[in-house]
Scaffold this motif. Structure first.
Motif, PDB file in Angstrom:
ATOM      1  N   GLY A  14     -29.746  55.231 -20.156  1.00  0.00           N
ATOM      2  CA  GLY A  14     -29.401  54.043 -19.375  1.00  0.00           C
ATOM      3  C   GLY A  14     -28.995  54.393 -17.958  1.00  0.00           C
ATOM      4  O   GLY A  14     -28.189  53.702 -17.339  1.00  0.00           O
ATOM      5  N   VAL A  39     -35.313  53.266 -20.162  1.00  0.00           N
ATOM      6  CA  VAL A  39     -36.548  52.530 -20.434  1.00  0.00           C
ATOM      7  C   VAL A  39     -37.127  51.987 -19.122  1.00  0.00           C
ATOM      8  O   VAL A  39     -38.322  51.732 -19.022  1.00  0.00           O
ATOM      9  N   VAL A  65     -34.324  54.135 -26.239  1.00  0.00           N
ATOM     10  CA  VAL A  65     -33.414  54.675 -27.266  1.00  0.00           C
ATOM     11  C   VAL A  65     -33.628  54.037 -28.633  1.00  0.00           C
ATOM     12  O   VAL A  65     -33.137  54.552 -29.636  1.00  0.00           O
ATOM     13  N   GLY A  93     -27.278  50.267 -22.950  1.00  0.00           N
ATOM     14  CA  GLY A  93     -26.740  49.147 -23.706  1.00  0.00           C
ATOM     15  C   GLY A  93     -27.205  47.823 -23.151  1.00  0.00           C
ATOM     16  O   GLY A  93     -27.619  47.722 -21.993  1.00  0.00           O
ATOM     17  N   VAL A 115     -30.291  48.693 -29.773  1.00  0.00           N
ATOM     18  CA  VAL A 115     -30.010  49.482 -28.556  1.00  0.00           C
ATOM     19  C   VAL A 115     -28.608  50.110 -28.617  1.00  0.00           C
ATOM     20  O   VAL A 115     -28.442  51.319 -28.415  1.00  0.00           O
ATOM     21  N   ILE A 141     -20.688  55.495 -24.805  1.00  0.00           N
ATOM     22  CA  ILE A 141     -20.079  54.389 -24.066  1.00  0.00           C
ATOM     23  C   ILE A 141     -19.900  53.205 -25.016  1.00  0.00           C
ATOM     24  O   ILE A 141     -20.865  52.547 -25.414  1.00  0.00           O
ATOM     25  N   GLY A 142     -18.642  53.002 -25.404  1.00  0.00           N
ATOM     26  CA  GLY A 142     -18.272  51.854 -26.233  1.00  0.00           C
ATOM     27  C   GLY A 142     -17.901  50.698 -25.328  1.00  0.00           C
ATOM     28  O   GLY A 142     -18.628  50.354 -24.375  1.00  0.00           O
ATOM     29  N   LYS A 160     -20.375  47.551 -30.718  1.00  0.00           N
ATOM     30  CA  LYS A 160     -19.440  48.458 -30.035  1.00  0.00           C
ATOM     31  C   LYS A 160     -18.339  48.963 -30.979  1.00  0.00           C
ATOM     32  O   LYS A 160     -17.838  50.078 -30.803  1.00  0.00           O
ATOM     33  N   PRO A 186     -15.148  50.873 -21.538  1.00  0.00           N
ATOM     34  CA  PRO A 186     -14.946  50.160 -20.271  1.00  0.00           C
ATOM     35  C   PRO A 186     -14.437  48.744 -20.507  1.00  0.00           C
ATOM     36  O   PRO A 186     -14.794  48.097 -21.502  1.00  0.00           O
ATOM     37  N   ILE A 189     -16.467  45.804 -15.874  1.00  0.00           N
ATOM     38  CA  ILE A 189     -16.957  46.637 -14.775  1.00  0.00           C
ATOM     39  C   ILE A 189     -18.079  45.872 -14.082  1.00  0.00           C
ATOM     40  O   ILE A 189     -18.987  45.360 -14.762  1.00  0.00           O
ATOM     41  N   LEU A 193     -25.293  44.197 -15.747  1.00  0.00           N
ATOM     42  CA  LEU A 193     -25.150  43.727 -17.133  1.00  0.00           C
ATOM     43  C   LEU A 193     -24.436  42.380 -17.211  1.00  0.00           C
ATOM     44  O   LEU A 193     -24.779  41.537 -18.033  1.00  0.00           O
ATOM     45  N   ASN A 194     -23.424  42.204 -16.371  1.00  0.00           N
ATOM     46  CA  ASN A 194     -22.622  40.978 -16.459  1.00  0.00           C
ATOM     47  C   ASN A 194     -22.674  40.146 -15.176  1.00  0.00           C
ATOM     48  O   ASN A 194     -21.880  39.223 -15.006  1.00  0.00           O
TER      49      ASN A 194
HETATM   50  N1  LIG Z   1     -20.346  46.484 -17.323  1.00  0.00           N
HETATM   51  C1  LIG Z   1     -19.349  46.301 -18.164  1.00  0.00           C
HETATM   52  O1  LIG Z   1     -18.425  45.501 -17.887  1.00  0.00           O
HETATM   53  C2  LIG Z   1     -19.301  47.043 -19.465  1.00  0.00           C
HETATM   54  C3  LIG Z   1     -18.155  46.909 -20.244  1.00  0.00           C
HETATM   55  C4  LIG Z   1     -18.084  47.576 -21.465  1.00  0.00           C
HETATM   56  C5  LIG Z   1     -19.118  48.393 -21.874  1.00  0.00           C
HETATM   57  N2  LIG Z   1     -20.236  48.496 -21.076  1.00  0.00           N
HETATM   58  C6  LIG Z   1     -21.311  49.359 -21.571  1.00  0.00           C
HETATM   59  O2  LIG Z   1     -21.671  50.272 -20.576  1.00  0.00           O
HETATM   60  C7  LIG Z   1     -23.040  50.666 -20.785  1.00  0.00           C
HETATM   61  C8  LIG Z   1     -23.794  50.526 -19.475  1.00  0.00           C
HETATM   62  O3  LIG Z   1     -23.775  49.173 -19.084  1.00  0.00           O
HETATM   63  P1  LIG Z   1     -23.933  48.687 -17.565  1.00  0.00           P
HETATM   64  O4  LIG Z   1     -22.876  47.673 -17.338  1.00  0.00           O
HETATM   65  O5  LIG Z   1     -24.052  49.837 -16.656  1.00  0.00           O
HETATM   66  O6  LIG Z   1     -25.313  47.877 -17.703  1.00  0.00           O
HETATM   67  P2  LIG Z   1     -26.661  47.928 -16.847  1.00  0.00           P
HETATM   68  O7  LIG Z   1     -27.450  46.748 -17.337  1.00  0.00           O
HETATM   69  O8  LIG Z   1     -26.363  48.036 -15.409  1.00  0.00           O
HETATM   70  O9  LIG Z   1     -27.339  49.279 -17.346  1.00  0.00           O
HETATM   71  C9  LIG Z   1     -27.803  49.442 -18.662  1.00  0.00           C
HETATM   72  C10 LIG Z   1     -29.008  50.359 -18.626  1.00  0.00           C
HETATM   73  O10 LIG Z   1     -29.451  50.558 -19.976  1.00  0.00           O
HETATM   74  C11 LIG Z   1     -30.872  50.553 -19.951  1.00  0.00           C
HETATM   75  N3  LIG Z   1     -31.424  50.243 -21.256  1.00  0.00           N
HETATM   76  C12 LIG Z   1     -31.413  49.056 -21.905  1.00  0.00           C
HETATM   77  N4  LIG Z   1     -32.092  49.152 -23.057  1.00  0.00           N
HETATM   78  C13 LIG Z   1     -32.530  50.434 -23.145  1.00  0.00           C
HETATM   79  C14 LIG Z   1     -33.298  51.147 -24.101  1.00  0.00           C
HETATM   80  N5  LIG Z   1     -33.781  50.540 -25.214  1.00  0.00           N
HETATM   81  N6  LIG Z   1     -33.546  52.460 -23.879  1.00  0.00           N
HETATM   82  C15 LIG Z   1     -33.100  53.072 -22.757  1.00  0.00           C
HETATM   83  N7  LIG Z   1     -32.398  52.443 -21.802  1.00  0.00           N
HETATM   84  C16 LIG Z   1     -32.111  51.134 -22.003  1.00  0.00           C
HETATM   85  C17 LIG Z   1     -31.232  49.492 -18.914  1.00  0.00           C
HETATM   86  O11 LIG Z   1     -32.573  49.634 -18.455  1.00  0.00           O
HETATM   87  C18 LIG Z   1     -30.197  49.755 -17.842  1.00  0.00           C
HETATM   88  O12 LIG Z   1     -30.650  50.678 -16.881  1.00  0.00           O
HETATM   89  C19 LIG Z   1     -23.574  49.763 -21.904  1.00  0.00           C
HETATM   90  O13 LIG Z   1     -23.529  50.461 -23.134  1.00  0.00           O
HETATM   91  C20 LIG Z   1     -22.591  48.621 -21.924  1.00  0.00           C
HETATM   92  O14 LIG Z   1     -22.520  47.986 -23.182  1.00  0.00           O
HETATM   93  C21 LIG Z   1     -20.349  47.843 -19.889  1.00  0.00           C
END
Ligand SMILES: NC(=O)c1ccc[n+]([C@@H]2O[C@H](COP(=O)([O-])OP(=O)(O)OC[C@H]3O[C@@H](n4cnc5c(N)ncnc54)[C@H](O)[C@@H]3O)[C@@H](O)[C@H]2O)c1
Length: 251
Positions: A14, A39, A65, A93, A115, A141-142, A160, A186, A189, A193-194
């Motif tokens: 990711g 991906v 993944v 994620g 995922v 990353i939970g 998670k 996290p 953040i 994603l959000n």
């Molecule tokens: N942003 C938040 O507030 C937050 C909070 C808690 C946990 N998280 C976790 O942090 C992690 C990263 O999230 P983020 O906020 O950076 O999101 P993001 O959407 O910016 O990045 C997620 C990345 O995962 C990739 N991805 C999705 N499906 C995939 C697959 N099948 N195979 C390979 N790559 C894949 C996407 O292409 C993307 O680049 C995630 O596990 C998310 O659940 C985020």
């Protein structure tokens, strides 16, 4: 440039976006060779280019993944072209918010579990041998949702919680091999994603009511704890989830 991760080869899933990109850049800044796997091939290539431009060493790879055969093929390619990895970050994620009665609930459940929960399992299995050979480190990353729920997010909450269970199980099982397995949880953040949820609802304001540090997190806030868990600074730490949430879980 630091040296906390000199000599390490790190795979970050990711890594095309958000937290994964920040961790990849942080690891490279500490001397690791980084495989930015996603991906989203174009985004992964951008991450690798950013790292190279900053004087680091990175390679982009396309990885889904959820696809076990693809995970095995990428692991073989990394072993052949780069070497034995010593750090794996299971970060890829997705999130979708829907009540269980929603027409899309089945599809959302399957996709999120595939995922967020199956992904770390698939990628860990694929890279097990090099991680054993190097006495490596796994960082999953939970989320704060490894401990709590938010509304209309049953699948994400379960996925998670599963990451925390997987972290504990792998720490116990792989500890005798010298592999440490930890997680980061996290809070809110600011990432793509959000972004939609933050723009369309009062989500951010609601989170801040119960966030002692009073601000949302930025992706760089995750990089430091991820470096700590991958480095020798955490040599006696395994099986834990470090909440990086501005204190949200104190509520
Ligand atoms: N942003 C938040 O507030 C937050 C909070 C808690 C946990 N998280 C976790 O942090 C992690 C990263 O999230 P983020 O906020 O950076 O999101 P993001 O959407 O910016 O990045 C997620 C990345 O995962 C990739 N991805 C999705 N499906 C995939 C697959 N099948 N195979 C390979 N790559 C894949 C996407 O292409 C993307 O680049 C995630 O596990 C998310 O659940 C985020």
């Amino acid at each position: 440039m630091g040296t906390l991760l000199s000599g390490h080869i790190a795979v970050v899933t990711g890594a095309a976006s958000g937290i994964g990109r920040a961790i990849a850049r942080g690891y490279a800044d500490e001397g690791a060779r980084v495989v930015a796997a996603d991906v989203n091939a174009q985004g992964a290539a951008q991450t690798a280019a950013m790292i190279d431009e900053a004087g680091g060493n990175a390679r982009a790879m396309t990885l889904d993944v959820t696809d076990r055969a693809n995970c095995a093929a990428v692991a073989a390619e990394v072993a052949r072209d780069i070497g034995p990895i010593s750090i794996l970050v299971n970060n890829a994620g997705i999130v979708r918010r829907n009540p269980i009665s929603a027409p899309d609930a089945d599809a959302d459940w399957d996709a999120i579990i595939a995922v967020n929960t199956n992904g770390p399992y698939n990628v860990t299995r694929a890279f097990l041998e090099p991680l054993k050979a190097t006495k490596g480190r796994i960082v999953n990353i939970g989320s704060i949702q490894s401990h709590i729920h938010t509304m209309n997010a049953a699948a994400y909450t379960v996925s998670k919680h599963g990451v925390l269970g997987f972290t504990r199980a792998m720490a116990a099982e792989l500890g005798p091999d010298g592999i440490r397995v930890n997680a980061i949880g996290p809070g809110l953040i600011r990432t793509p994603l959000n972004a939609q949820n933050r723009a369309n609802t009062d989500m951010e304001a609601r989170f801040m009511l119960t966030t002692p540090l009073g601000r949302p997190g930025e992706v760089e806030d995750i990089a430091g704890p991820a470096i700590f868990l991958a480095s020798d600074l955490s040599a006696y730490v395994t099986g834990v989830l470090i909440a990086v949430d501005g204190g949200f879980l104190t509520r």
